[in-house]
Design a protein around this motif. Structure first.
Motif: not given
Length: 258
Positions: A240-241, A244, A249
């Motif tokens: 996720r990091q 991002d 998105e």
């Protein structure tokens, strides 16, 4: 650029706890919840659905073979009729918990050996798709991304289902584009940095590196991290990091598939 991040979860059973669902849920956008046949039970299903609702995470059914002892990872010889009814039973159970918690089911992702059998066999892929359609034509059918998942994709779209193309950054791939058997060393990738880098390459370039070093082209809409993988929280967080940070998105599956 948008992509979904999903996780297989709700796989505890009775007194046995598996995975750190309460932590992983913070980083994902879709949850594939076990339906009681390979893992999970009514209390776990209810608790996991409620947790997903509280975190704004979309919910999918994760049905498998009736194989609690083998965690649904052993193949079974079942007729298409049996598979259709196995799926209807499990999807219906989770759908009821969704209704009880004021939400709805978003997608269906076959589990373990059932998923891998659908990749190889048209009758199994079709039985799964027909079961999904018979329950709710608006549910998304999750299929393996790439050439090896073409059978699942074609059948799903042929009968009128939306299909999400899925890749696995925490699993090793064969040169043919399927997953290396868990019986083989290195089949599950546990290094958060490596998994995050693989996820980024899949999302940005549409490619995954196979065990022999070749690049396999993939059109991908959702990435999976397995909740029972050691260090799964770090894997989900790292993916996720990284996404991002690269401006990709991370959105729920139904928003990516359209």
């Amino acid at each position: 650029m948008k992509i979904d991040l999903n996780c297989d979860m709700g796989e505890s059973f009775g007194a046995y706890r598996l995975g750190l669902d309460e932590e992983i849920i913070k980083y994902i956008t879709s949850a594939n919840i076990a339906c009681g046949w390979h893992a999970g039970d009514p209390l776990v299903m209810s608790r996991t659905v409620r947790m997903a609702v509280e975190h704004g995470v979309r919910i999918g059914a994760h049905p498998g073979y009736p194989d609690l002892l083998g965690f649904g990872r052993r193949g079974m010889e079942c007729t298409p009729e049996e598979i259709r009814n196995y799926l209807i039973y499990q999807i219906g159970a989770l759908q009821a918990f969704c209704k009880a918690h004021g939400t709805k089911l978003s997608h269906v992702k076959p589990h373990g050996a059932l998923y891998l059998t659908a990749v190889e066999r048209e009758d199994v892929a079709r039985a799964i798709a027909e079961a999904i359609l018979s329950v709710d034509e608006n549910l998304i059918y999750v299929a393996l991304a790439g050439a090896k998942g073409e059978r699942m994709r074609r059948i799903g779209e042929e009968i009128g289902l939306r299909v999400a193309y899925e890749a696995f950054p925490d699993r090793a791939y064969t040169p043919e584009g399927t997953l290396v058997s868990r019986r083989e060393p290195g089949a599950v990738i546990k290094d958060p940095e490596v998994v995050a880098e693989r996820a980024l390459k899949i999302a940005k370039e549409g490619k995954v590196i196979a065990v022999d070093g070749t690049e396999i082209p993939l059109r991908v809409q959702t990435l999976c991290v397995h909740g029972d993988t050691p260090g799964a929280v770090e894997l989900a967080k790292g993916i996720r990091q990284r996404l991002d940070a690269e401006g990709i998105e991370v959105r729920p599956m139904e928003e990516v598939v359209g």
